[in-house]
Design an enzyme around this catalytic site. Structure first.
Site, PDB file in Angstrom:
ATOM      1  N   ASP A  47       1.005  -1.247  -0.080  1.00 50.38           N
ATOM      2  CA  ASP A  47       0.063  -0.497   0.138  1.00 50.38           C
ATOM      3  C   ASP A  47       0.628   1.637   0.246  1.00 50.38           C
ATOM      4  OD1 ASP A  47       0.818  -0.136   2.176  1.00 50.38           O
ATOM      5  OD2 ASP A  47      -1.582   0.425   3.359  1.00 50.38           O
ATOM      6  N   SER A  48       2.309   1.023  -0.146  1.00 54.90           N
ATOM      7  CA  SER A  48       2.981   2.574  -0.519  1.00 54.90           C
ATOM      8  C   SER A  48       2.857   3.086  -1.798  1.00 54.90           C
ATOM      9  CB  SER A  48       4.728   1.716  -0.002  1.00 54.90           C
ATOM     10  OG  SER A  48       4.778   0.582  -0.896  1.00 54.90           O
ATOM     11  N   LYS A 116      -0.952  -9.681   3.722  1.00 53.13           N
ATOM     12  CA  LYS A 116       0.210  -8.882   4.159  1.00 53.13           C
ATOM     13  C   LYS A 116      -0.589  -7.719   4.948  1.00 53.13           C
ATOM     14  CE  LYS A 116       3.149  -5.731   3.676  1.00 53.13           C
ATOM     15  NZ  LYS A 116       3.143  -4.745   4.793  1.00 53.13           N
ATOM     16  N   GLU A 118      -1.135  -5.627   8.806  1.00 57.27           N
ATOM     17  CA  GLU A 118       0.222  -5.281   9.671  1.00 57.27           C
ATOM     18  C   GLU A 118      -1.142  -5.296  11.103  1.00 57.27           C
ATOM     19  OE1 GLU A 118       0.421  -1.265   9.653  1.00 57.27           O
ATOM     20  OE2 GLU A 118       1.263  -1.258   7.032  1.00 57.27           O
ATOM     21  N   GLU A 185       9.607  -4.746  10.326  1.00 57.79           N
ATOM     22  CA  GLU A 185      10.387  -3.112  10.047  1.00 57.79           C
ATOM     23  C   GLU A 185      10.566  -2.082  11.225  1.00 57.79           C
ATOM     24  OE1 GLU A 185       6.947  -0.934   7.555  1.00 57.79           O
ATOM     25  OE2 GLU A 185       8.217   0.755   7.040  1.00 57.79           O
TER      26      GLU A 185
HETATM   27  O1  KIV Z   1       3.048  -0.816   1.763  1.00 56.62           O
HETATM   28  C1  KIV Z   1       4.439  -1.675   1.587  1.00 56.62           C
HETATM   29  O2  KIV Z   1       5.626  -1.084   0.544  1.00 56.62           O
HETATM   30  C2  KIV Z   1       5.083  -2.410   3.157  1.00 56.62           C
HETATM   31  C3  KIV Z   1       6.525  -1.945   3.023  1.00 56.62           C
HETATM   32  C4  KIV Z   1       7.074  -1.779   4.097  1.00 56.62           C
HETATM   33  C5  KIV Z   1       7.448  -2.764   2.242  1.00 56.62           C
HETATM   34  O3  KIV Z   1       3.774  -2.487   3.482  1.00 56.62           O
END
Ligand code: KIV
Length: 282
Positions: A47-48, A116, A118, A185
């Site tokens: 989501d970056s 993924k 968080e 991270e």
């Molecule tokens: O969104 C992202 O690119 C991430 C990075 C920390 C790998 O979660």
């Protein structure tokens, strides 16, 4: 010969053989193609992209629909690579049901191999339910950008014994909930190493030292495209930003001067047709 996509078992065995696994983010078809051709073991549609593609200040505004669209493009570019979709803010925090439904969208619509999300202990129920739904989940702890406000900014985590212990408890909870791997991270390498040795599942790092089971980097950082800021843990392998600027400046200059396009960039009329056209125009 087409590259063989890794399975969960291959990924687990790489940890057991102590083979470090390189992966990178990608948000579009072309970057995904290059990542696959370069032999990346996994690709994260992070989501970056909120910052790297859309110019948001953080990842919070990113939506599920945007994530699906970008993940579909990445899947088309990297059909033989293990792809991870990144659950955006509020797609899994509100309820376990929403978490399962949104995780499912990544698999059904974008054909990712894993998702993924968080958060540590507080995401246990969501991770368990998504895994029970038959999907692979990667956890993400340490600096978790979606909750950077709570963390007091984009800051390294786990630098004291107390906070490191919290991270270790989070890591254990994620493994116990059934995650197949974990991303850590911006934590000191010593803490990452303890977590790596403590868990059976692979523990990957970004800004967590060389001893993680593998490393992920944001493509726009290592290519030198993202200009807003550079975290301490980033190594810029090139400066595509500078090179892009050079190309655009030269192109604009050549258009203005008439140096571009040249004859080689144009199409020829069919023999004799120009004369006919001129006659008709009289
Ligand atoms: O969104 C992202 O690119 C991430 C990075 C920390 C790998 O979660």
């Amino acid at each position: 010969m087409a590259k063989k996509k890794l399975s969960r078992i291959d990924i687990q065995q790489m940890k057991e053989r102590k083979e470090r696994l390189p992966w990178v983010t990608a948000y579009d078809y072309w970057t995904a193609r290059f990542a696959e051709e370069a032999g990346m073991d996994m690709i994260l549609v992070g989501d970056s992209f909120g910052m790297c593609i859309y110019g948001y200040e953080g990842t919070v505004p990113v939506t599920m629909d945007q994530c699906i669209t970008h993940s579909e493009a990445v899947r088309r570019g990297a059909p033989n690579t293990f792809i991870i979709g990144d659950m955006p803010f509020l797609s899994y925090q509100v309820s376990v049901e929403e978490a399962v439904r949104n995780a499912g969208r990544f698999f059904k619509e974008a054909r990712v191999d894993a998702i993924k999300l968080e958060g540590g202990r507080r995401m246990k129920a969501q991770i368990r339910a998504i895994v029970d739904g038959g999907m692979l989940v990667m956890g993400h702890i340490g600096l978790t950008p979606q909750s950077s406000g709570q963390l007091g900014g984009f800051k390294a985590q786990g630098r004291t014994a107390d906070t490191a212990l919290e991270l270790i408890e989070d890591a254990r909870a994620i493994q116990a909930a059934g995650a197949f791997s974990l991303l850590v991270e911006a934590v000191p390498p010593e803490v990452c190493r303890i977590i790596r040795d403590d868990l059976k599942i692979p523990v990957y790092g970004i800004g967590a030292g060389v001893e993680a089971d593998g490393q992920v980097m944001i493509c726009s950082d290592i290519l030198g495209i993202f200009q807003a800021f550079t975290p301490k843990f980033v190594k810029k392998y090139d400066n595509l930003g500078k090179r892009t600027l050079k190309v655009f400046t030269q192109y604009a200059k050549e258009v203005r001067s008439g140096e571009f396009p040249q004859e080689e960039h144009t199409y020829k009329m069919v023999e004799g047709e120009l004369a006919k056209l001129k006659k008709r125009l009289k």
